[in-house]
Every structure is written in structure tokens, then in C-alpha cells.
Scaffold this active site. Structure first.
Site, PDB file in Angstrom:
ATOM      1  N   GLN A   1      40.104  43.259  26.202  1.00  0.00           N
ATOM      2  CA  GLN A   1      39.963  44.423  25.317  1.00  0.00           C
ATOM      3  C   GLN A   1      38.806  45.276  25.794  1.00  0.00           C
ATOM      4  O   GLN A   1      38.528  46.326  25.228  1.00  0.00           O
ATOM      5  CB  GLN A   1      39.680  43.950  23.883  1.00  0.00           C
ATOM      6  CG  GLN A   1      40.771  43.075  23.300  1.00  0.00           C
ATOM      7  CD  GLN A   1      40.288  42.342  22.055  1.00  0.00           C
ATOM      8  OE1 GLN A   1      40.341  42.872  20.950  1.00  0.00           O
ATOM      9  NE2 GLN A   1      39.795  41.135  22.233  1.00  0.00           N
TER      10      GLN A   1
ATOM     11  N   CYS B   1      43.719  64.174  30.880  1.00  0.00           N
ATOM     12  CA  CYS B   1      43.739  65.494  30.252  1.00  0.00           C
ATOM     13  C   CYS B   1      44.516  65.414  28.941  1.00  0.00           C
ATOM     14  O   CYS B   1      45.622  64.873  28.905  1.00  0.00           O
ATOM     15  CB  CYS B   1      44.390  66.498  31.200  1.00  0.00           C
ATOM     16  SG  CYS B   1      44.582  68.125  30.453  1.00  0.00           S
TER      17      CYS B   1
ATOM     18  N   HIS C   1      42.949  47.938  26.253  1.00  0.00           N
ATOM     19  CA  HIS C   1      42.391  49.116  25.571  1.00  0.00           C
ATOM     20  C   HIS C   1      41.954  50.209  26.547  1.00  0.00           C
ATOM     21  O   HIS C   1      41.119  51.040  26.221  1.00  0.00           O
ATOM     22  CB  HIS C   1      41.233  48.691  24.656  1.00  0.00           C
ATOM     23  CG  HIS C   1      41.697  47.831  23.506  1.00  0.00           C
ATOM     24  ND1 HIS C   1      40.854  47.045  22.751  1.00  0.00           N
ATOM     25  CD2 HIS C   1      42.934  47.644  22.987  1.00  0.00           C
ATOM     26  CE1 HIS C   1      41.562  46.410  21.825  1.00  0.00           C
ATOM     27  NE2 HIS C   1      42.819  46.745  21.951  1.00  0.00           N
TER      28      HIS C   1
ATOM     29  N   CYS D   1      47.704  67.943  29.786  1.00  0.00           N
ATOM     30  CA  CYS D   1      48.762  67.661  30.765  1.00  0.00           C
ATOM     31  C   CYS D   1      48.795  66.205  31.228  1.00  0.00           C
ATOM     32  O   CYS D   1      49.606  65.835  32.069  1.00  0.00           O
ATOM     33  CB  CYS D   1      48.625  68.590  31.975  1.00  0.00           C
ATOM     34  SG  CYS D   1      47.259  68.149  33.073  1.00  0.00           S
TER      35      CYS D   1
ATOM     36  N   GLY E   1      34.781  35.652  23.489  1.00  0.00           N
ATOM     37  CA  GLY E   1      33.959  36.811  23.155  1.00  0.00           C
ATOM     38  C   GLY E   1      34.642  37.891  22.347  1.00  0.00           C
ATOM     39  O   GLY E   1      34.263  39.053  22.437  1.00  0.00           O
ATOM     40  N   THR E   2      35.632  37.493  21.545  1.00  0.00           N
ATOM     41  CA  THR E   2      36.261  38.504  20.685  1.00  0.00           C
ATOM     42  C   THR E   2      36.176  38.086  19.226  1.00  0.00           C
ATOM     43  O   THR E   2      36.314  36.905  18.901  1.00  0.00           O
ATOM     44  CB  THR E   2      37.729  38.786  21.078  1.00  0.00           C
ATOM     45  OG1 THR E   2      38.269  39.735  20.143  1.00  0.00           O
ATOM     46  CG2 THR E   2      38.596  37.545  21.090  1.00  0.00           C
TER      47      THR E   2
END
Ligand code: NAD
Ligand code: ZN
Length: 243
Positions: free
Chosen positions: A104, A130, A122, A133, A188-189
Site C-alpha cells: 500500500q 495529467c 495505491h 489527458c 506494517g499495516t
């Protein structure tokens, strides 16, 4: 069981596995000096909750402010180096026939540590796209904010904000890796952001041996076979050493 015995139990599982996967979050990069989103005094940015900056609405309201936050983070990523936890996961990829790393994190440290089969669920901050576009470019480190695309449209960081869909195909590949793994590492989440957090259950229901590494308990803890109250940078290298 002691720290060493737990690491040995995980190493024993990994030694015979031909398919394994890991899900990592911000805690993975703490030992590289990068802050997490929810814990500790560094979780705030200029007294703002990052959760209020990581949204399409925040970008529409004040793109320069959101950009300042990402630029600061991009500089911090550049100054940081992969820690022993990142390096241990890269080593697992070399030792196990199939080892997919689902992250993530947008800091790119897993890639810099040498992991190759990486799904950046993520997105990443290294690139921008952009808003008009969809052209992708390396994120400009300085200059006007928001930076502009050649077409004149505003660039935005190539990350997934709250309420946005994941990059095309990313979740499907992550789901397959989780469902096909014999060992699934959750490191680590806080395991509260979905659909990423749901992958723990996917792995468990498919019969994987699930190992969590986190100094704190999380909503995923009860779905894990082993839950180590430890720093990933301390536990994962020991697992590799015992492999
Ligand atoms: P988090 O900050 O929610 O959780 C970090 C976890 O790491 C905590 O459970 C903490 O106990 C643990 N931890 C701390 N030190 C550790 C160490 N040394 N070793 C192992 N674990 C340690 O981060 P998360 O779980 O990655 O958050 C999920 C997602 O929420 C993020 O990836 C992000 O996409 C999203 N989010 C994004 C933004 C954004 O900027 N786009 C902002 C807020 C949240
Ligand atoms: Zn454009």
C-alpha cells in the site's frame, strides 16, 4: 513462544512453500525514517490530518496545498533508504519460487530494495498523471504548483486517494497472489483500509498460513496464525536468517 521460536516457525513454513505473498503498509518504512499515517506525533502534517489531504475533493479545493504535501513526501522518500525489513522481503522473493509483494506504500522502497514482483496497490509518488489527458510523467520536484502537463492540464500524483478505484488490474493480481499463497505475510499495516485489508481474509480462506508483524494489534490480528508484536525491520531479517 519466544521471538526466535516464532521466527523459526515462520521460516519453517516458508522453507517448503513454493508460493507466498506479502501485504505491506506504512509501518514497513518506519525504520527508514518515514512516518505512518495514523500513529505517533509525526502522523500530522502542518497540523492537518493526512486523511483530509488524500482525497480528490482536497485536490479540487486546494491543489497547491496537496502538492506541497506530496513534494515533501517525495523528497523524504528520496532521502530515505530501504531498511532490513524491505531487504528481507526482497531476499524472500529470491528464495521462493513465487513471491508477490503487495504494497500500500507509495514510497518505492520495496523496488529500491530489489523486490521485482511488486504490486503497488495505491500507486506511487514517483510519477504524476495529467488530470485532463492522463499522460504520465516523472513527478517534477520543483516549479509551479500544481505542475502542468504539456497539454496545459494540471498534473496530479499518481496515487490512489480515498474514494478512488485502484489501478486497473492491481486488485485482481493481488487477489490471485493472496488466494494462491501458502504463506501470507502482513507487515506494517493497520489493516483498516479496504479493499487492501480484505486480502488477509482472502489468503486465510484459501488456506494460507498468515503471519502478521506489527508492534500493535490490528483488526487483522484475529485472522492470523502468528501475530508478532514486533518491528518488521527486526523480525523479517531473522526469518530470512533462519530459512
Ligand atoms: P497506517 O499508518 O494506517 O498503519 C501503519 C501500521 O504500521 C500501524 O498499524 C503501526 O502499528 C504499524 N507499525 C509502526 N511501526 C512499525 C514497524 N516498525 N514495523 C511494523 N509495523 C509498524 O498505514 P497503512 O496501513 O499503510 O495505511 C493504509 C493506507 O491508508 C495507506 O497505504 C494509504 O493508502 C492510506 N492512506 C493514504 C494516505 C495518503 O496519503 N494517500 C493518507 C492516509 C491513509
Ligand atoms: Zn495532459
Amino acid at each position: 513462544m519466544s521471538f526466535q521460536a516464532q521466527a523459526r516457525a515462520v521460516a519453517d513454513r516458508l522453507r517448503t512453500a513454493t508460493r507466498a505473498a506479502a501485504l505491506s503498509g506504512a509501518g514497513m518504512s518506519v525504520e527508514s525514517g518515514l512516518p505512518t499515517f495514523r500513529s505517533g506525533s509525526r502522523a500530522l502534517w502542518r497540523n492537518r490530518d493526512p486523511m483530509t489531504l488524500a482525497t480528490p475533493e482536497a485536490f479540487a479545493r486546494d491543489p497547491a496545498l496537496v502538492w506541497e504535501w506530496y513534494r515533501e513526501r517525495l523528497r523524504a522518500h528520496g532521502a530515505a533508504t530501504p531498511n532490513p525489513g524491505h531487504l528481507a522481503l526482497a531476499e524472500l522473493e529470491r528464495r521462493i519460487a513465487t513471491f508477490t509483494l503487495i504494497t500500500q506504500n507509495v514510497d518505492g522502497l520495496h523496488l529500491r530494495a530489489g523486490s521485482r514482483d511488486v504490486i503497488e496497490l495505491h500507486g506511487d509518488v514517483r510519477t504524476s498523471r495529467c488530470a485532463s489527458c492522463a499522460t504520465r510523467v516523472p513527478t517534477p520536484l520543483d516549479g509551479e504548483l500544481p505542475p502542468r502537463c504539456a497539454c496545459g492540464g494540471p498534473l496530479r500524483p499518481n496515487v490512489v486517494w480515498f474514494g478512488e478505484p485502484l489501478p486497473p488490474g492491481a486488485y485482481e493480481r493481488a487477489w490471485e497472489a493472496a488466494a494462491g499463497s501458502e504463506v501470507f505475510i502482513v507487515a506494517g499495516t493497520s489493516a483498516v483500509v479496504f479493499p487492501a485489508a480484505g486480502l488477509v481474509q482472502v489468503a486465510r480462506e484459501a488456506g494460507a498460513f498468515v503471519v502478521e508483524i506489527n508492534p500493535d494489534e490490528t483488526p487483522a490480528t484475529s485472522s492470523c496464525d502468528v501475530s508478532m508484536r514486533a518491528a518488521s525491520g527486526a523480525f523479517l531479517p531473522l526469518v530470512v536468517e533462519l530459512l
